[in-house]
Design a protein around this motif. Structure first.
Motif, PDB file in Angstrom:
ATOM      1  N   VAL A 190       0.863  -1.181   0.000  1.00 22.60           N
ATOM      2  CA  VAL A 190       0.000   0.000   0.000  1.00 22.60           C
ATOM      3  C   VAL A 190       0.901   1.233   0.000  1.00 22.60           C
ATOM      4  N   PRO A 299      -0.478  -7.805  -5.084  1.00 25.86           N
ATOM      5  CA  PRO A 299      -1.535  -6.780  -5.082  1.00 25.86           C
ATOM      6  C   PRO A 299      -0.995  -5.462  -4.535  1.00 25.86           C
ATOM      7  N   LEU A 301      -2.107  -1.336  -3.692  1.00 24.19           N
ATOM      8  CA  LEU A 301      -3.088  -0.262  -3.568  1.00 24.19           C
ATOM      9  C   LEU A 301      -2.333   1.061  -3.485  1.00 24.19           C
ATOM     10  N   SER A 332      -4.290  -1.017  -7.998  1.00 20.86           N
ATOM     11  CA  SER A 332      -5.484  -0.188  -7.876  1.00 20.86           C
ATOM     12  C   SER A 332      -5.064   1.204  -7.400  1.00 20.86           C
ATOM     13  N   LYS A 354     -10.934   3.077   1.810  1.00 21.52           N
ATOM     14  CA  LYS A 354     -10.346   2.325   0.696  1.00 21.52           C
ATOM     15  C   LYS A 354      -9.471   1.169   1.194  1.00 21.52           C
ATOM     16  N   SER A 357     -11.328  -2.171   2.928  1.00 24.94           N
ATOM     17  CA  SER A 357     -11.993  -3.044   1.949  1.00 24.94           C
ATOM     18  C   SER A 357     -10.971  -3.749   1.074  1.00 24.94           C
ATOM     19  N   TRP A 358      -9.876  -3.054   0.740  1.00 24.13           N
ATOM     20  CA  TRP A 358      -8.824  -3.682  -0.069  1.00 24.13           C
ATOM     21  C   TRP A 358      -8.136  -4.809   0.712  1.00 24.13           C
ATOM     22  N   SER A 361     -10.145  -7.900   0.793  1.00 23.02           N
ATOM     23  CA  SER A 361     -10.277  -8.585  -0.502  1.00 23.02           C
ATOM     24  C   SER A 361      -9.074  -9.442  -0.857  1.00 23.02           C
TER      25      SER A 361
END
Length: 365
Positions: A190, A299, A301, A332, A354, A357-358, A361
């Motif tokens: 992140v 992933p 963010l 994202s 944000k 929720s990320w 997931s």
């Protein structure tokens, strides 16, 4: 370009290592019990109380962790001869590691630790040269030093796949660490207004930097003169000047409270803080995120405050990160309106909306 392998040695005349102080009261608590204990402690100021009751998307965020409580809960870890300050709130969920930006420390995550601890194990550290971590005199700071510190912390302390969450140069240190990580210790990334380098000399494609580049070189030269650097540093770290600087980089001016000023000022008074300031501002900018992000398949963010004067969304770094979601499916991006360089403390409600929720997931470990 991969991060260069480095070998970090203690100073030429290292002081004898002190015995590690006894750990603070155990944090091996159920997350909800831990948050309950946080809520029973009075908040340090009316502004803190107001910020502690944010609500977004129907979820109540009421876990402000005061700097004094953070300090009480911190522990020490010896890393390559240097003492590193860190916080561990060990719960039942996926670990996250919080990495602050330039001039900040663990306390800068005061509005986020409690919220994240509801469903995650939360770790945070003071990078070498900042906060309550050692500030060795004459040390040559580099981005690669901090990224290696992060990787070693994951390996020795967390010992589980972890999501790295960073702000500014802390974001860039996380990017470097993620690009170099092996063994699955990093499972997500992140980035909050990621820096393009350890200092502005990295951002050579910005017309604003090109225009000022000769002045930056002159500034570097002046900072290497001890008397000039000391006088400038003493002026910058005065409370009124610090508050004005912080007001210029925060969108939500109410978040710039006395706690925040002390979070920045306290460590700046430590021995070695001036050396760290000069080394970081005048040192090599380090690896560029443009060369690193394509290597990362985890992933990611990206959250970006659109009122950031340091790494503006319309600058080369901001434009690069804005382009990534259309090129790389693992990334994202959300632009946060009216938010400055430190979104997590500026508007934590928007960040949590944000971020939580990320996190939920992500694939189960």
């Amino acid at each position: 370009m991969a991060a260069l392998p480095i070998s970090i040695s203690p100073p030429h005349h290292p002081p004898p290592l002190l015995p590690t102080p006894p750990p603070p009261p155990s944090l091996h608590l159920h997350p909800h019990n831990h948050l309950k204990s946080l809520r029973t402690r009075p908040l340090s100021s009316p502004s803190a109380a107001a910020s502690a009751a944010s609500t977004s998307g129907g979820v109540s965020f009421d876990a402000y962790m005061s700097p004094s409580l953070i300090k009480e809960r911190c522990k020490s870890w010896m890393w390559r001869g240097y003492r590193i300050n860190y916080l561990a709130v060990e719960g039942e969920g996926r670990p996250v590691l919080l990495v602050h930006g330039f001039g900040a420390s663990i306390g800068h995550w005061r509005r986020n630790i409690g919220v994240l601890a509801e469903n995650n194990s939360v770790y945070a550290l003071d990078l070498l040269g900042f906060g309550a971590s050692d500030k060795p005199e004459g040390f040559a700071y580099m981005m690669e030093v901090w990224s290696q510190l992060i990787l070693d912390f994951l390996d020795e302390i967390v010992q589980k796949p972890t999501v790295l969450i960073g702000n500014s140069v802390g974001s860039l240190a996380c990017v470097i660490a993620a690009s170099e990580s092996t063994g699955g210790l990093v499972c997500g990334l992140v980035l909050l207004n990621c820096a393009g380098g350890m200092n502005n000399k990295a951002i050579v494609d910005d017309w604003r930097i090109k225009l000022l580049f000769p002045l930056l070189l002159l500034f570097d030269f002046l900072l290497k003169q001890k008397k000039i650097a000391s006088a400038l540093f003493e002026r910058v770290k005065q409370r009124d000047n610090l508050k004005n600087i912080l007001l210029s980089v925060y969108g939500n001016k109410q978040s710039v409270d006395n706690d925040l000023v002390e979070i920045i000022k306290g460590p700046a008074d430590d021995d070695g803080a001036l050396d760290a300031f000069v080394s970081i501002v005048t040192g090599p900018p380090g690896p560029n995120p443009v060369s690193l992000m394509p290597k990362i398949v985890l992933p990611v963010l990206v959250l970006w405050g659109n009122q950031d004067p340091f790494t503006p969304i319309d600058g080369p770094v901001g434009k690069y990160f804005s382009s990534l979601p259309s090129q790389l499916p693992n990334i994202s991006l959300h632009v946060l309106e009216g938010v400055g360089h430190c979104p997590h403390d500026d508007r934590p409600d928007l960040v949590h909306e944000k971020l939580l929720s990320w996190l939920s997931s992500l694939p189960a470990l």
